[in-house]
Scaffold this motif. Structure first.
Motif, PDB file in Angstrom:
ATOM      1  N   ALA A   1      -5.932 -74.843  15.461  1.00  9.83           N
ATOM      2  CA  ALA A   1      -5.557 -75.039  16.864  1.00  9.83           C
ATOM      3  C   ALA A   1      -4.505 -74.027  17.297  1.00  9.83           C
ATOM      4  CB  ALA A   1      -5.035 -76.460  17.072  1.00  9.83           C
ATOM      5  N   GLY A   2      -3.564 -73.726  16.394  1.00  8.53           N
ATOM      6  CA  GLY A   2      -2.519 -72.752  16.710  1.00  8.53           C
ATOM      7  C   GLY A   2      -3.078 -71.354  16.893  1.00  8.53           C
TER       8      GLY A   2
ATOM      9  N   VAL B   1       3.561 -66.328  16.403  1.00 11.80           N
ATOM     10  CA  VAL B   1       2.431 -67.266  16.267  1.00 11.80           C
ATOM     11  C   VAL B   1       2.570 -68.061  14.975  1.00 11.80           C
ATOM     12  CG1 VAL B   1      -0.070 -67.468  16.020  1.00 11.80           C
ATOM     13  CG2 VAL B   1       0.904 -65.818  17.629  1.00 11.80           C
ATOM     14  N   ILE B   2       2.908 -67.389  13.902  1.00 11.63           N
ATOM     15  CA  ILE B   2       3.113 -68.080  12.623  1.00 11.63           C
ATOM     16  C   ILE B   2       4.285 -69.058  12.742  1.00 11.63           C
ATOM     17  CG2 ILE B   2       3.645 -67.814  10.171  1.00 11.63           C
ATOM     18  CD1 ILE B   2       0.840 -66.862  10.978  1.00 11.63           C
TER      19      ILE B   2
ATOM     20  N   ILE C   1      -0.129 -70.775   5.224  1.00 11.15           N
ATOM     21  CA  ILE C   1      -0.379 -70.787   6.671  1.00 11.15           C
ATOM     22  C   ILE C   1      -0.909 -69.427   7.112  1.00 11.15           C
ATOM     23  CG2 ILE C   1       0.766 -70.847   8.934  1.00 11.15           C
ATOM     24  CD1 ILE C   1       2.584 -73.065   7.804  1.00 11.15           C
ATOM     25  N   LEU C   2      -0.301 -68.354   6.609  1.00  6.85           N
ATOM     26  CA  LEU C   2      -0.735 -66.999   6.960  1.00  6.85           C
ATOM     27  C   LEU C   2      -2.159 -66.735   6.474  1.00  6.85           C
ATOM     28  CD1 LEU C   2      -0.047 -64.313   8.227  1.00  6.85           C
ATOM     29  CD2 LEU C   2       1.139 -63.651   6.132  1.00  6.85           C
ATOM     30  N   THR C   3      -2.482 -67.218   5.286  1.00  4.05           N
ATOM     31  CA  THR C   3      -3.825 -67.025   4.732  1.00  4.05           C
ATOM     32  C   THR C   3      -4.870 -67.775   5.555  1.00  4.05           C
ATOM     33  OG1 THR C   3      -2.800 -66.893   2.537  1.00  4.05           O
ATOM     34  CG2 THR C   3      -5.180 -67.102   2.615  1.00  4.05           C
ATOM     35  N   LEU C   4      -4.556 -69.013   5.934  1.00  3.07           N
ATOM     36  CA  LEU C   4      -5.469 -69.793   6.775  1.00  3.07           C
ATOM     37  C   LEU C   4      -5.624 -69.159   8.153  1.00  3.07           C
ATOM     38  CD1 LEU C   4      -4.326 -73.431   5.901  1.00  3.07           C
ATOM     39  CD2 LEU C   4      -6.603 -72.473   5.493  1.00  3.07           C
ATOM     40  N   ALA C   5      -4.523 -68.657   8.704  1.00  2.00           N
ATOM     41  CA  ALA C   5      -4.565 -68.035  10.030  1.00  2.00           C
ATOM     42  C   ALA C   5      -5.456 -66.795  10.022  1.00  2.00           C
ATOM     43  CB  ALA C   5      -3.154 -67.671  10.486  1.00  2.00           C
TER      44      ALA C   5
ATOM     45  N   CYS D   1       9.820 -69.643   8.281  1.00  2.00           N
ATOM     46  CA  CYS D   1       9.134 -68.520   7.625  1.00  2.00           C
ATOM     47  C   CYS D   1       9.940 -67.232   7.650  1.00  2.00           C
ATOM     48  CB  CYS D   1       7.771 -68.292   8.284  1.00  2.00           C
ATOM     49  SG  CYS D   1       6.592 -69.630   7.988  1.00  2.00           S
ATOM     50  N   ARG D   2      10.924 -67.144   8.527  1.00  2.00           N
ATOM     51  CA  ARG D   2      11.692 -65.907   8.691  1.00  2.00           C
ATOM     52  C   ARG D   2      12.875 -65.795   7.734  1.00  2.00           C
ATOM     53  NH1 ARG D   2      11.022 -63.077  13.658  1.00  2.00           N
ATOM     54  NH2 ARG D   2       9.430 -64.026  14.978  1.00  2.00           N
ATOM     55  N   ARG D   3      13.237 -66.905   7.086  1.00  2.00           N
ATOM     56  CA  ARG D   3      14.417 -66.844   6.222  1.00  2.00           C
ATOM     57  C   ARG D   3      14.289 -67.794   5.041  1.00  2.00           C
ATOM     58  NH1 ARG D   3      19.136 -67.474  10.019  1.00  2.00           N
ATOM     59  NH2 ARG D   3      20.279 -67.251   8.078  1.00  2.00           N
ATOM     60  N   LEU D   4      15.059 -67.520   4.013  1.00  2.98           N
ATOM     61  CA  LEU D   4      15.062 -68.373   2.815  1.00  2.98           C
ATOM     62  C   LEU D   4      15.744 -69.693   3.142  1.00  2.98           C
ATOM     63  CD1 LEU D   4      16.151 -65.725   0.132  1.00  2.98           C
ATOM     64  CD2 LEU D   4      13.850 -66.263   0.940  1.00  2.98           C
TER      65      LEU D   4
END
Length: 337
Positions: free
Chosen positions: A51-52, A110-111, A131-135, A329-332
């Motif tokens: 959906a995203g 988007v991610i 998530i990135l792999t599915l996207a 996702c942008r940081r630890l």
């Protein structure tokens, strides 16, 4: 009663089998990706990601190609571990400033949006890498390409590699041997190289990525005979000798937003936009034959693309207790100095 040696061996064998089975099945599972990984822990994950992606592509068609490319640029650096998503904070030197990514890689927001939705449904369960792999898969499907079951269970990296991003990702002016070598180093063969290059059936490239083909900048002053001169004239109209670096041109000018095999047909007609596309047909007999095969048979292209995407998605993933599941996702989750 006296027991024979064979009896004791048989008794020992019976006692050992359960232990051996436990060892064999318990340990490799940690390093095994499979589509049902989140079946119980996050049952609606795939619906949320799909959906995203659909919302993002509805806002901007080009985003499908951008998300697919982001997955490539992640996997070719340290494996498919979402290192490409990390910002330059908490001591991280981000891959976003590398030559292949700077002013080029996109889709991070988007991610972020998809990750936020996933966190609402299943807090601290699903990795950004998955998530990135599915996207990437959903971007392919929504553009008209093939569907495949995505093996899941990746975890997120605790660092990034700027040097890896600069040196491991193939450049648009790479030689055929460089392409072959860079793919081989990731466990990908010639078939994977040609099939995965087919992702250029959607998306755009910047003028700076192919300018050298238009103005005899190869070093010998000779025209690029692998580029149709009528097509080259069209490209020069929007890509001048200097300036306009970020002007965009479709990688497949025939069906710009549709995932199909026109990419290969264009290459055969000397209308491949990038040098790294055209050389698949002009510099190597095996890759040339594969280009011809996929140009003739869309079904074979789709079938191999799906197989090669699964193979690429399996490049040295972090699994088990390695890495972490990032909340953002942008940081630890915590700085690792």
């Amino acid at each position: 009663m006296e027991r024979s040696p064979s009896f004791f061996f048989f008794f020992f064998f019976l006692c050992s089998v359960p232990c051996l089975l436990t060892f064999c099945y318990a340990h490799p599972v940690e390093n095994y990706l499979y589509p049902q990984f989140y079946e119980k822990s996050c049952p609606h994950l795939q619906e949320i990601v799909k959906a995203g992606v659909a919302r993002a592509v509805a806002r901007e068609t080009r985003m499908a190609a951008s998300l697919l490319r982001l997955h490539f640029h992640d996997c070719f650096v340290k494996g498919c571990d979402a290192s490409v998503l990390l910002d330059g904070v908490d001591g991280i030197i981000t891959e976003k400033i590398s030559n292949p990514n700077r002013n080029s890689a996109r889709g991070f927001e988007v991610i972020d949006e998809i990750k936020a939705e996933v966190e609402k449904a299943c807090p601290e369960v699903v990795s950004c890498a998955d998530i990135l792999t599915l996207a990437a898969r959903d971007s392919t499907v929504i553009s008209g390409g093939p569907y495949w079951e995505v093996p899941l269970g990746r975890r997120d990296s605790l660092g990034a590699s700027l040097s890896g991003s600069n040196y491991n990702i193939p450049a648009p002016n790479s030689t055929i041997q460089t392409l072959i070598t860079k793919f081989k180093l990731k466990g990908l063969d010639l078939v994977d190289l040609v099939a995965l290059s087919g992702s250029h059936t959607i998306g755009f490239s910047r003028c700076t990525s192919f300018r050298q083909r238009l103005y005899n900048q190869s070093g010998n002053g000779e025209p690029d005979y692998t580029l149709d001169q009528g097509y080259a004239a069209h490209l020069r109209s929007g890509c001048p000798k200097s300036g306009g670096d970020n002007n965009l041109f479709p990688l497949d000018f025939v069906t710009v937003a549709k995932f199909d095999n026109f990419y290969y047909k264009n290459i055969i007609e000397k209308k491949g936009l990038l040098s790294s596309d055209e050389i698949l047909f002009t510099q190597n007999k095996e890759t040339m034959e594969l280009v011809e095969l996929y140009a003739e048979n869309n079904e074979k292209f789709f079938e191999q693309f799906a197989k090669s995407m699964i193979k690429m998605g399996n490049i040295t993933p972090l699994t088990g207790s390695m890495g972490e599941i990032r909340k953002n996702c942008r940081r630890l989750n915590h700085a690792h100095y």
